[in-house]
Design a protein around this motif. Structure first.
Motif, PDB file in Angstrom:
ATOM      1  N   LEU A   5       0.845  -1.189   0.000  1.00 20.19           N
ATOM      2  CA  LEU A   5       0.000   0.000   0.000  1.00 20.19           C
ATOM      3  C   LEU A   5       0.879   1.238   0.000  1.00 20.19           C
ATOM      4  N   LEU A   6       0.730   2.045  -1.027  1.00 20.63           N
ATOM      5  CA  LEU A   6       1.440   3.320  -1.129  1.00 20.63           C
ATOM      6  C   LEU A   6       0.482   4.416  -0.694  1.00 20.63           C
ATOM      7  N   GLY A   7       0.942   5.323   0.135  1.00 16.50           N
ATOM      8  CA  GLY A   7       0.074   6.389   0.623  1.00 16.50           C
ATOM      9  C   GLY A   7      -0.694   5.996   1.872  1.00 16.50           C
ATOM     10  N   ALA A   8      -0.153   5.064   2.638  1.00 16.09           N
ATOM     11  CA  ALA A   8      -0.854   4.520   3.800  1.00 16.09           C
ATOM     12  C   ALA A   8      -1.057   5.524   4.933  1.00 16.09           C
ATOM     13  N   THR A   9      -0.310   6.614   4.945  1.00 14.03           N
ATOM     14  CA  THR A   9      -0.442   7.583   6.036  1.00 14.03           C
ATOM     15  C   THR A   9      -1.458   8.678   5.728  1.00 14.03           C
ATOM     16  N   GLY A  13      -5.497   6.389   2.442  1.00  9.01           N
ATOM     17  CA  GLY A  13      -4.602   5.268   2.716  1.00  9.01           C
ATOM     18  C   GLY A  13      -4.806   4.664   4.092  1.00  9.01           C
ATOM     19  N   SER A  14      -4.991   5.496   5.099  1.00  6.80           N
ATOM     20  CA  SER A  14      -5.186   4.967   6.452  1.00  6.80           C
ATOM     21  C   SER A  14      -6.503   4.197   6.548  1.00  6.80           C
ATOM     22  N   PHE A  15      -7.508   4.631   5.828  1.00  6.88           N
ATOM     23  CA  PHE A  15      -8.784   3.909   5.757  1.00  6.88           C
ATOM     24  C   PHE A  15      -8.565   2.551   5.082  1.00  6.88           C
ATOM     25  N   LEU A  16      -7.764   2.534   4.009  1.00  4.02           N
ATOM     26  CA  LEU A  16      -7.477   1.292   3.295  1.00  4.02           C
ATOM     27  C   LEU A  16      -6.684   0.307   4.155  1.00  4.02           C
ATOM     28  N   VAL A  17      -5.769   0.807   4.979  1.00  2.89           N
ATOM     29  CA  VAL A  17      -5.027  -0.078   5.887  1.00  2.89           C
ATOM     30  C   VAL A  17      -6.018  -0.856   6.742  1.00  2.89           C
ATOM     31  N   GLU A  34       7.575   7.183   9.321  1.00  7.73           N
ATOM     32  CA  GLU A  34       7.028   6.070  10.107  1.00  7.73           C
ATOM     33  C   GLU A  34       6.188   6.541  11.292  1.00  7.73           C
ATOM     34  N   GLN A  35       6.432   7.744  11.778  1.00  5.07           N
ATOM     35  CA  GLN A  35       5.691   8.270  12.926  1.00  5.07           C
ATOM     36  C   GLN A  35       4.216   8.508  12.604  1.00  5.07           C
ATOM     37  N   LYS A  36       3.890   8.613  11.315  1.00  4.40           N
ATOM     38  CA  LYS A  36       2.508   8.873  10.920  1.00  4.40           C
ATOM     39  C   LYS A  36       1.628   7.628  10.937  1.00  4.40           C
ATOM     40  N   ILE A  37       2.248   6.454  11.063  1.00  3.01           N
ATOM     41  CA  ILE A  37       1.473   5.218  11.167  1.00  3.01           C
ATOM     42  C   ILE A  37       1.126   5.016  12.636  1.00  3.01           C
ATOM     43  N   THR A  38      -0.144   5.079  12.967  1.00  7.39           N
ATOM     44  CA  THR A  38      -0.558   4.967  14.361  1.00  7.39           C
ATOM     45  C   THR A  38      -1.097   3.578  14.695  1.00  7.39           C
ATOM     46  N   ILE A  39      -1.381   2.782  13.686  1.00  8.99           N
ATOM     47  CA  ILE A  39      -1.920   1.450  13.914  1.00  8.99           C
ATOM     48  C   ILE A  39      -0.780   0.446  14.053  1.00  8.99           C
ATOM     49  N   ILE A  68      -1.632  -1.300  -4.179  1.00  4.97           N
ATOM     50  CA  ILE A  68      -2.674  -0.272  -4.177  1.00  4.97           C
ATOM     51  C   ILE A  68      -1.989   1.062  -3.933  1.00  4.97           C
ATOM     52  N   SER A  69      -2.292   2.025  -4.786  1.00  7.74           N
ATOM     53  CA  SER A  69      -1.746   3.363  -4.608  1.00  7.74           C
ATOM     54  C   SER A  69      -2.842   4.305  -4.138  1.00  7.74           C
ATOM     55  N   ALA A  70      -2.616   4.878  -2.966  1.00  7.48           N
ATOM     56  CA  ALA A  70      -3.507   5.904  -2.430  1.00  7.48           C
ATOM     57  C   ALA A  70      -2.737   7.210  -2.310  1.00  7.48           C
ATOM     58  N   LEU A  71      -1.757   7.375  -3.190  1.00  8.85           N
ATOM     59  CA  LEU A  71      -0.930   8.584  -3.157  1.00  8.85           C
ATOM     60  C   LEU A  71      -1.734   9.790  -3.624  1.00  8.85           C
ATOM     61  N   ASN A  72      -1.574  10.875  -2.909  1.00  6.86           N
ATOM     62  CA  ASN A  72      -2.198  12.143  -3.264  1.00  6.86           C
ATOM     63  C   ASN A  72      -1.084  13.073  -3.706  1.00  6.86           C
TER      64      ASN A  72
END
Length: 82
Positions: A5-9, A13-17, A34-39, A68-72
């Motif tokens: 998953l690209l754009g996971a933060t 992207g966080s919804f897709l995670v 990496e700090q933006k990943i809270t899950i 999956i790309s969720a890049l903005n």
């Protein structure tokens, strides 16, 4: 199934995670910060890197079943080099 998953933060992207983990997928998230990943989840692997760095992207693509790309773009050159 193992998904990169690209754009996971981001917002989408966080919804897709969450959705991918609920669907019992193994998720590889390539992120710049990496700090933006809270899950935290046993099926989530966070890789620090940049989608514009070929080495980072090739490493993240190893042994995945799909991407999956969720890049903005946000008006920036996130998806391409100029």
């Amino acid at each position: 199934m193992k998904i990169l998953l690209l754009g996971a933060t981001g917002r989408v992207g966080s919804f897709l995670v969450d959705l991918l983990l609920e669907a019992k997928c193994e998720v590889i998230a390539l992120v710049r910060d990496e700090q933006k990943i809270t899950i935290h989840h046993e099926a989530l692997t966070v890789l620090k890197g940049n989608t514009l760095n070929e080495k980072d992207l090739n490493l993240a693509l190893e042994n995945v079943d799909g991407v999956i790309s969720a890049l903005n773009t946000g008006g920036e050159n996130i998806l391409s080099k100029t």
